[in-house]
Design a protein around this motif. Structure first.
Motif, short mmCIF file in Angstrom:
data_model
loop_
_atom_site.label_atom_id
_atom_site.label_comp_id
_atom_site.label_asym_id
_atom_site.label_seq_id
_atom_site.Cartn_x
_atom_site.Cartn_y
_atom_site.Cartn_z
N LYS A 13 0.83 -1.22 0.00
CA LYS A 13 0.00 0.00 0.00
C LYS A 13 0.87 1.27 0.00
O LYS A 13 0.54 2.25 -0.65
N ALA A 14 1.98 1.21 0.75
CA ALA A 14 2.88 2.37 0.81
C ALA A 14 3.52 2.60 -0.57
O ALA A 14 3.65 3.74 -1.02
N ILE A 15 3.90 1.49 -1.25
CA ILE A 15 4.49 1.61 -2.60
C ILE A 15 3.45 2.16 -3.57
O ILE A 15 3.74 3.05 -4.38
N ALA A 16 2.22 1.67 -3.44
CA ALA A 16 1.14 2.13 -4.32
C ALA A 16 0.89 3.63 -4.12
O ALA A 16 0.71 4.37 -5.10
N ASP A 17 0.91 4.07 -2.86
CA ASP A 17 0.71 5.51 -2.59
C ASP A 17 1.84 6.33 -3.21
O ASP A 17 1.59 7.39 -3.80
N TYR A 18 3.08 5.83 -3.11
CA TYR A 18 4.23 6.54 -3.68
C TYR A 18 4.10 6.66 -5.21
O TYR A 18 4.30 7.72 -5.78
N SER A 21 1.18 9.18 -5.97
CA SER A 21 1.47 10.60 -5.70
C SER A 21 2.53 11.15 -6.64
O SER A 21 2.67 12.36 -6.80
N ASN A 22 3.34 10.28 -7.28
CA ASN A 22 4.38 10.75 -8.20
C ASN A 22 3.98 10.59 -9.67
O ASN A 22 4.80 10.76 -10.57
N GLY A 23 2.71 10.20 -9.90
CA GLY A 23 2.17 10.17 -11.27
C GLY A 23 2.57 8.97 -12.11
O GLY A 23 2.47 9.02 -13.34
N PHE A 24 3.01 7.88 -11.46
CA PHE A 24 3.36 6.67 -12.23
C PHE A 24 2.09 5.83 -12.43
O PHE A 24 1.92 4.76 -11.83
N VAL A 25 1.15 6.32 -13.26
CA VAL A 25 -0.19 5.74 -13.37
C VAL A 25 -0.17 4.32 -13.92
O VAL A 25 -0.78 3.40 -13.35
N LYS A 26 0.57 4.15 -15.02
CA LYS A 26 0.60 2.81 -15.65
C LYS A 26 1.25 1.79 -14.73
O LYS A 26 0.77 0.68 -14.56
#
Length: 408
Positions: A13-18, A21-26
């Motif tokens: 979840k923490a990696i997903a949030d990072y 929040s940094n715009g790595f959508v794909k």
């Protein structure tokens, strides 16, 4: 290292949030699919990866500091040295690692001095500024601007209300240390002003310059009241004896001169160094006994009354002089490069020196030996100061840092 199911879910979840929040959508969509995660990420995971990352780095530094202290303590135990609890304050000397490394100057740090009352220090730099720091917390406090070229030296008066500075811009400036304003600028030197100091009563300032002179200034008016002439080259440093009756100066002419303040006459000319003399320091009353003990031969105790002076030179040596008879009593050899700064331990038992060999050395005066060597900076060490009441020393360097060292 194996993570539990819950820890794995929280990390994901923490990696997903990072990623989100940094715009790595794909990447996020792919990661959620592969990790079999729900679409929404709870707020409590916002920024948690960055926080954990920075706290890990901070803890790593702390661990490294503690490890180096442990190595230092083990060395002391194996060599039979006294541990901190058994050590008398007279024996306190700086020990690695440094307590703080203060960064902010944009060029070589030329001088560091402790304030006589508050828990602050001042540093001068070739970046033309003076910076004030809290040495107990390691916090930067403020910058004093006014000089237009490298600030070469700094000194507080005994009350700590006034700070004086000198610079390659040929000016001497007096600062009110309560308002931090420059209240007076003294003009008169014809070249780089390399050293400055208050007389003990605080009514006069002395400055030394590349114009080969030493000048005395009245604090109240800013007028030059005396000029001391005699050196043949750049005067590197000037220092006043504790009772204010004598001045000592050192120069590129390889001499140390002692002057009578009242008459501006040269009392003695000390010649034994083989290169430029960079720094000098008057021995405090407490050091006199140790200096005399260093001169014992065949059980016979020498009784030199002093006053005593020490000088450090580009010839890599430190010399101890009896000014009353104009004689070099002994020489301390150990540095591998120019000696740039000297300061006595408050107890008088040790002398500390700073050098272009990047070390600070602690000299046991009585035994005339190098007691401890601190690999202190990544470049030449230009200056050091020892606090008169608290167990701290500070050092400045060409590496643009100021370091605070605890004594124990």
């Amino acid at each position: 290292m194996v993570l539990s199911q819950r820890q794995r879910e929280e990390l994901n979840k923490a990696i997903a949030d990072y990623l989100s929040s940094n715009g790595f959508v794909k990447t996020l969509a792919e990661f959620q699919k592969e990790a079999d995660m729900p679409g929404e990420i709870e707020n409590k995971f916002a920024g948690i990866l960055e926080k954990k990352w920075t706290s890990v780095i901070r803890l790593q530094k702390k661990v490294m500091d503690l490890e180096s202290r442990l190595v230092e303590t083990e060395k002391e135990i194996h060599s039979g040295g006294p541990t901190k609890e058994k050590r008398d304050p007279v024996e306190w000397i700086p020990r690695p690692p440094e307590k703080y490394c203060l960064t902010g100057h944009r060029n070589t740090v030329t001088r560091v001095v402790f304030h006589p009352v508050f828990s602050v220090l001042a540093s001068a730099s070739e970046d033309a500024t003076i910076k004030i720091w809290d040495y107990e917390t390691g916090d930067y406090e403020r910058t004093l601007k006014g000089h237009t070229d490298s600030v070469q030296d700094l000194a507080f008066d005994h009350t700590g209300k006034w700070l004086v500075s000198c610079s390659a811009d040929m000016m001497v400036k007096l600062w009110d240390f309560q308002s931090y304003e420059c209240v007076r600028t003294m003009h008169g030197h014809d070249h780089n002003v390399s050293s400055v100091m208050f007389l003990p009563n605080g009514d006069f300032i002395v400055s030394a310059s590349r114009d080969k002179t030493i000048k005395m200034w009245a604090v109240a008016t800013g007028y030059c009241v005396k000029t001391f002439t005699g050196h043949l080259e750049w005067v590197r440093m000037v220092r006043v004896i504790a009772d204010g009756t004598l001045l000592a100066s050192c120069s590129n002419d390889q001499t140390v001169r002692v002057w009578v303040v009242a008459t501006a006459e040269c009392k003695v000319d000390l010649r034994e160094h083989e290169h430029v003399v960079e720094c000098i320091a008057w021995a405090p009353e407490a050091a006199c006994g140790y200096i005399n003990e260093a001169l014992i031969t065949d059980g016979k105790k020498a009784m030199h009354a002093g006053p005593f002076l020490v000088s450090g030179s580009r010839d890599k040596t430190i010399k101890v002089w009896d000014v009353s008879i104009g004689v070099c009593l002994f020489t301390l050899i150990g540095h591998d490069n120019w000696v740039r700064g000297l300061v006595f331990h408050p107890s008088g038992k040790y002398l500390l020196s700073a050098s272009d060999d990047k070390t600070i050395r602690v000299w046991d005066i009585k035994n005339r030996r190098n007691n401890k060597t601190l690999e202190s900076h990544q470049h030449f060490v230009t200056s050091l100061d020892f606090h008169k009441m608290s167990p701290f020393i500070i050092s400045g360097s060409v590496d643009q840092t100021v370091k605070v060292w605890e004594c124990r």
